[in-house]
Motif scaffolding. Structure first.
Motif, PDB file in Angstrom:
ATOM      1  N   ARG A 163       0.838  -1.205   0.000  1.00  0.00           N
ATOM      2  CA  ARG A 163       0.000   0.000   0.000  1.00  0.00           C
ATOM      3  C   ARG A 163       0.871   1.254   0.000  1.00  0.00           C
ATOM      4  NH1 ARG A 163      -3.265  -3.329  -0.763  1.00  0.00           N
ATOM      5  NH2 ARG A 163      -5.177  -3.858   0.372  1.00  0.00           N
ATOM      6  N   VAL A 164       0.392   2.295  -0.692  1.00  0.00           N
ATOM      7  CA  VAL A 164       0.991   3.618  -0.583  1.00  0.00           C
ATOM      8  C   VAL A 164       0.162   4.374   0.446  1.00  0.00           C
ATOM      9  CG1 VAL A 164       1.633   5.745  -1.757  1.00  0.00           C
ATOM     10  CG2 VAL A 164       1.785   3.556  -2.963  1.00  0.00           C
ATOM     11  N   GLU A 165       0.694   4.551   1.645  1.00  0.00           N
ATOM     12  CA  GLU A 165      -0.081   5.167   2.720  1.00  0.00           C
ATOM     13  C   GLU A 165      -0.056   6.686   2.645  1.00  0.00           C
ATOM     14  OE1 GLU A 165       0.869   3.732   6.595  1.00  0.00           O
ATOM     15  OE2 GLU A 165      -0.008   1.753   6.198  1.00  0.00           O
ATOM     16  N   ARG A 166       1.070   7.249   2.248  1.00  0.00           N
ATOM     17  CA  ARG A 166       1.176   8.703   2.112  1.00  0.00           C
ATOM     18  C   ARG A 166       2.005   9.005   0.873  1.00  0.00           C
ATOM     19  NH1 ARG A 166       1.269   7.655   7.467  1.00  0.00           N
ATOM     20  NH2 ARG A 166       3.519   7.315   7.500  1.00  0.00           N
ATOM     21  N   LEU A 167       1.577  10.034   0.149  1.00  0.00           N
ATOM     22  CA  LEU A 167       2.224  10.367  -1.119  1.00  0.00           C
ATOM     23  C   LEU A 167       2.538  11.853  -1.156  1.00  0.00           C
ATOM     24  CD1 LEU A 167       2.976   8.901  -3.805  1.00  0.00           C
ATOM     25  CD2 LEU A 167       0.768   9.656  -4.707  1.00  0.00           C
ATOM     26  N   PHE A 168       3.774  12.178  -1.503  1.00  0.00           N
ATOM     27  CA  PHE A 168       4.214  13.552  -1.748  1.00  0.00           C
ATOM     28  C   PHE A 168       4.087  14.445  -0.510  1.00  0.00           C
ATOM     29  CE2 PHE A 168       2.222  12.701  -6.168  1.00  0.00           C
ATOM     30  CZ  PHE A 168       3.302  11.934  -6.552  1.00  0.00           C
ATOM     31  N   GLU A 169       4.514  13.980   0.637  1.00  0.00           N
ATOM     32  CA  GLU A 169       4.535  14.827   1.827  1.00  0.00           C
ATOM     33  C   GLU A 169       5.829  15.635   1.859  1.00  0.00           C
ATOM     34  OE1 GLU A 169       1.879  12.718   5.246  1.00  0.00           O
ATOM     35  OE2 GLU A 169       4.013  12.231   5.211  1.00  0.00           O
ATOM     36  N   VAL A 170       5.731  16.902   2.250  1.00  0.00           N
ATOM     37  CA  VAL A 170       6.920  17.746   2.386  1.00  0.00           C
ATOM     38  C   VAL A 170       7.446  17.619   3.815  1.00  0.00           C
ATOM     39  CG1 VAL A 170       7.837  20.092   2.350  1.00  0.00           C
ATOM     40  CG2 VAL A 170       6.198  19.367   0.610  1.00  0.00           C
ATOM     41  N   GLU A 171       8.714  17.216   3.941  1.00  0.00           N
ATOM     42  CA  GLU A 171       9.405  17.190   5.219  1.00  0.00           C
ATOM     43  C   GLU A 171      10.498  18.254   5.203  1.00  0.00           C
ATOM     44  OE1 GLU A 171      11.008  13.405   6.258  1.00  0.00           O
ATOM     45  OE2 GLU A 171       9.044  12.492   6.595  1.00  0.00           O
ATOM     46  N   SER A 172      10.583  19.028   6.276  1.00  0.00           N
ATOM     47  CA  SER A 172      11.570  20.103   6.351  1.00  0.00           C
ATOM     48  C   SER A 172      12.673  19.723   7.323  1.00  0.00           C
ATOM     49  CB  SER A 172      10.903  21.403   6.808  1.00  0.00           C
ATOM     50  OG  SER A 172       9.941  21.811   5.842  1.00  0.00           O
ATOM     51  N   HIS A 173      13.909  19.837   6.855  1.00  0.00           N
ATOM     52  CA  HIS A 173      15.098  19.512   7.632  1.00  0.00           C
ATOM     53  C   HIS A 173      15.952  20.769   7.770  1.00  0.00           C
ATOM     54  CE1 HIS A 173      14.080  15.230   7.395  1.00  0.00           C
ATOM     55  NE2 HIS A 173      13.649  15.513   6.180  1.00  0.00           N
ATOM     56  N   PRO A 174      17.029  20.735   8.555  1.00  0.00           N
ATOM     57  CA  PRO A 174      17.765  21.974   8.810  1.00  0.00           C
ATOM     58  C   PRO A 174      18.244  22.717   7.573  1.00  0.00           C
ATOM     59  CG  PRO A 174      18.402  20.315  10.413  1.00  0.00           C
ATOM     60  CD  PRO A 174      17.505  19.630   9.412  1.00  0.00           C
ATOM     61  N   THR A 175      18.622  22.013   6.508  1.00  0.00           N
ATOM     62  CA  THR A 175      19.156  22.710   5.335  1.00  0.00           C
ATOM     63  C   THR A 175      18.322  22.519   4.074  1.00  0.00           C
ATOM     64  OG1 THR A 175      20.601  20.840   4.800  1.00  0.00           O
ATOM     65  CG2 THR A 175      21.519  22.570   6.198  1.00  0.00           C
ATOM     66  N   VAL A 176      17.373  21.569   4.070  1.00  0.00           N
ATOM     67  CA  VAL A 176      16.586  21.288   2.860  1.00  0.00           C
ATOM     68  C   VAL A 176      15.154  20.907   3.212  1.00  0.00           C
ATOM     69  CG1 VAL A 176      18.532  20.523   1.414  1.00  0.00           C
ATOM     70  CG2 VAL A 176      17.347  18.880   2.870  1.00  0.00           C
ATOM     71  N   HIS A 177      14.261  21.103   2.232  1.00  0.00           N
ATOM     72  CA  HIS A 177      12.931  20.496   2.231  1.00  0.00           C
ATOM     73  C   HIS A 177      12.991  19.260   1.335  1.00  0.00           C
ATOM     74  CE1 HIS A 177      11.185  24.132   4.006  1.00  0.00           C
ATOM     75  NE2 HIS A 177      11.725  24.845   3.031  1.00  0.00           N
ATOM     76  N   HIS A 178      12.282  18.198   1.714  1.00  0.00           N
ATOM     77  CA  HIS A 178      12.236  16.983   0.913  1.00  0.00           C
ATOM     78  C   HIS A 178      10.790  16.570   0.653  1.00  0.00           C
ATOM     79  CE1 HIS A 178      16.376  15.929   0.496  1.00  0.00           C
ATOM     80  NE2 HIS A 178      16.597  15.702   1.767  1.00  0.00           N
ATOM     81  N   LEU A 179      10.606  15.887  -0.495  1.00  0.00           N
ATOM     82  CA  LEU A 179       9.322  15.279  -0.826  1.00  0.00           C
ATOM     83  C   LEU A 179       9.432  13.787  -0.496  1.00  0.00           C
ATOM     84  CD1 LEU A 179       6.754  16.538  -2.079  1.00  0.00           C
ATOM     85  CD2 LEU A 179       7.481  15.615  -4.276  1.00  0.00           C
ATOM     86  N   VAL A 180       8.540  13.311   0.390  1.00  0.00           N
ATOM     87  CA  VAL A 180       8.650  11.964   0.937  1.00  0.00           C
ATOM     88  C   VAL A 180       7.321  11.228   0.775  1.00  0.00           C
ATOM     89  CG1 VAL A 180       9.238  10.601   2.984  1.00  0.00           C
ATOM     90  CG2 VAL A 180      10.240  12.869   2.669  1.00  0.00           C
ATOM     91  N   SER A 181       7.394   9.956   0.443  1.00  0.00           N
ATOM     92  CA  SER A 181       6.208   9.100   0.377  1.00  0.00           C
ATOM     93  C   SER A 181       6.418   7.884   1.266  1.00  0.00           C
ATOM     94  CB  SER A 181       5.932   8.665  -1.069  1.00  0.00           C
ATOM     95  OG  SER A 181       5.595   9.782  -1.875  1.00  0.00           O
ATOM     96  N   THR A 182       5.325   7.231   1.653  1.00  0.00           N
ATOM     97  CA  THR A 182       5.387   6.078   2.551  1.00  0.00           C
ATOM     98  C   THR A 182       4.695   4.891   1.908  1.00  0.00           C
ATOM     99  OG1 THR A 182       5.351   7.530   4.488  1.00  0.00           O
ATOM    100  CG2 THR A 182       4.803   5.203   4.847  1.00  0.00           C
ATOM    101  N   VAL A 183       5.425   3.777   1.794  1.00  0.00           N
ATOM    102  CA  VAL A 183       4.898   2.541   1.212  1.00  0.00           C
ATOM    103  C   VAL A 183       5.007   1.452   2.277  1.00  0.00           C
ATOM    104  CG1 VAL A 183       5.004   0.933  -0.732  1.00  0.00           C
ATOM    105  CG2 VAL A 183       5.814   3.297  -1.017  1.00  0.00           C
ATOM    106  N   THR A 184       3.940   0.657   2.441  1.00  0.00           N
ATOM    107  CA  THR A 184       3.939  -0.399   3.447  1.00  0.00           C
ATOM    108  C   THR A 184       3.512  -1.722   2.825  1.00  0.00           C
ATOM    109  OG1 THR A 184       1.631  -0.034   4.103  1.00  0.00           O
ATOM    110  CG2 THR A 184       3.316   1.265   5.238  1.00  0.00           C
ATOM    111  N   ALA A 185       3.771  -2.807   3.561  1.00  0.00           N
ATOM    112  CA  ALA A 185       3.367  -4.143   3.129  1.00  0.00           C
ATOM    113  C   ALA A 185       3.382  -5.054   4.345  1.00  0.00           C
ATOM    114  CB  ALA A 185       4.315  -4.677   2.051  1.00  0.00           C
ATOM    115  N   THR A 186       2.801  -6.234   4.188  1.00  0.00           N
ATOM    116  CA  THR A 186       2.840  -7.273   5.212  1.00  0.00           C
ATOM    117  C   THR A 186       3.699  -8.425   4.700  1.00  0.00           C
ATOM    118  OG1 THR A 186       0.635  -6.694   6.013  1.00  0.00           O
ATOM    119  CG2 THR A 186       1.483  -8.864   6.622  1.00  0.00           C
ATOM    120  N   ALA A 187       4.714  -8.785   5.482  1.00  0.00           N
ATOM    121  CA  ALA A 187       5.651  -9.825   5.054  1.00  0.00           C
ATOM    122  C   ALA A 187       4.982 -11.189   4.999  1.00  0.00           C
ATOM    123  CB  ALA A 187       6.843  -9.873   6.008  1.00  0.00           C
TER     124      ALA A 187
END
Length: 444
Positions: free
Chosen positions: A305-329
């Motif tokens: 599953r793609v739980e979150r798509l295109f979230e902006v995360e802000s870090h000390p020197t940069v902003h990043h675009l982050v997504s979250t993918v999950t699964a069950t082993a």
């Protein structure tokens, strides 16, 4: 061989960086520090400090089973830290190349300190063949708290931060990859620039880590000293988590970057531009699809599953675009299988992964630990099936090797190249990504 007995004793809070500073010259000194911010967020709850592992493996791996050592009972019972180099994972695509770092470094820590930022407590974790041994190791870990020292922020330990090739060479490499994409050879490749140098006489890699941790700590900050090698990482990127009890696998690929700005209005505008960028969203989506495919190799069908798509995360020197993918082993899948199914991380290779790694090898020397993974198994004292896995992507990372003249270092930064990439803009992006390491090493 049965899993070791685990003993956990709870102690009052102590700053993990101060404890790490007291232990940093010991063999196997380890500090995995969560960055500042929400302690319930990914990478924000736990920090770990330890030293003096009782088992160590450093060397080559079998290409057909890169993580086979994690199935060895000596390393499958938790309290294990490992580093797999990028080149070991890329070798099936690139063939043999000059070795700049061992394929795999593994160490088992019978004594560890686990710092729970959410609960405001420290766990002294001991492991042993029986309850008495485990309790003794737990007491050894607890004794380290008395060795904590608060150090002033050290001055920059290096005088120069020198690129191994001029910016024009990187821009030419980007242009070549864009042409290959236009020809249908691939969709995306992560191409890196490299810097290198030496620390000044008498200076130590831990000083670089301390400068980062105090001023610009990231979610997966790490220091590891093993023999004549050391690693300093300021990575914001989670590669994988795996819970052997629930079977949940999670990955959080980063693709898309903007620099931070000291002016709040301009900084917010940069974050908004990243969120709205069609180029960066497309770049991110390619890697999300790649990671979905990788996770499917170890997952129960239909659970990716793609739980979150295109979230902006802000870090000390940069902003990043982050997504979250999950699964069950799938039943019977453990940490080794999850890592083998997905390594190297898709966010730092490209798509298709195999072809991207071949293209990368045509433009870069071997990467060593950069863009490999640093991982821990059962570090918090969780016992079932060896404990939970957490692995970071080794971006924003410098590697150090000691010789008769002291410590020499290497660092890289890359950018994901797609069809409409502009070579100069991609070169500027690598500069933004390396900024925190550059400041920590040479003062800017």
């Amino acid at each position: 061989m049965s899993l070791p007995v685990v003993h956990v004793a709870r102690r009052g809070w102590c700053e993990p960086l101060a404890v790490a500073a007291g232990l940093n010259r010991r063999e196997g000194a380890l500090a995995l520090l969560a960055g500042a911010g929400d302690p319930t967020a990914h990478g924000g709850r736990w920090s770990f400090v330890g030293c003096e592992p009782d088992r160590v493996r450093v060397g080559a791996v079998n290409d057909a089973a890169a993580f086979e050592a994690l199935r060895d009972p000596k390393f499958s019972g938790g309290g294990v830290v490992g580093l797999m180099s990028y080149d070991a994972g890329a070798r099936p695509a690139t063939g043999a190349r000059a070795e700049v770092w061992p394929d795999l470094m593994l160490a088992r820590y019978p004594a560890l300190l686990a710092f729970d930022h959410a609960a405001g407590e420290v766990r002294a974790v001991g492991r042993g063949a029986n309850a008495a041994e485990a309790e003794a190791q737990g007491r050894r870990a607890a004794d380290w708290l008395a060795e904590a020292v608060t150090l002033p922020i050290p001055p920059a330990p290096a005088d120069a931060f020198t690129g191994e090739a001029p910016p024009e060479a990187y821009e030419a490499a980007v242009a070549d990859v864009v042409a290959r994409i236009a020809a249908g050879e691939l969709f995306q490749a992560n191409i890196a620039r490299a810097w290198g140098g030496r620390l000044n006489g008498g200076r130590d890699p831990f000083e670089v880590f301390a400068r980062l941790a105090v001023e610009r700590g990231a979610a997966y900050g790490a220091f590891w000293r093993l023999g004549e090698r050391a690693l300093v990482s300021n990575s914001p990127e989670l590669f994988l988590t795996f819970d052997p009890v629930t079977g949940r696998i999670e990955t959080r690929p980063i693709k898309g970057t903007r620099p931070r700005d000291a002016d709040p209005a301009r900084d917010a505008a940069l974050a908004a531009a990243l969120a709205a960028s069609a180029k960066d969203r497309a770049e991110n989506l390619m890697i999300v699809d790649l990671m979905r495919n990788d996770l499917a190799r170890a997952a129960v069908p239909g659970t990716v599953r793609v739980e979150r798509l295109f979230e902006v995360e802000s870090h000390p020197t940069v902003h990043h675009l982050v997504s979250t993918v999950t699964a069950t082993a799938r039943p019977g899948v453990g940490a080794a299988e999850v890592l083998e199914a997905t390594f190297p991380p898709g966010s730092i290779t490209g798509a298709p992964k195999h072809q991207a790694m071949k293209v990368i090898a045509g433009h870069e020397p071997p990467r060593g630990p950069w863009c490999g993974s640093l991982f821990g198994l059962g570090l918090a004292g969780d016992a079932p099936r060896g404990g939970a896995l957490i692995a970071s992507v080794l971006i924003r990372t410098a590697s150090f090797q000691q010789d008769e003249r002291g410590w020499r270092w290497s660092a890289l930064a890359g950018a994901g190249i797609v069809a409409d990439s502009d070579p100069r803009a991609e070169c500027e992006e690598t500069g933004a990504k390396i900024r925190a390491l550059k400041d920590a090493l040479s003062g800017g």
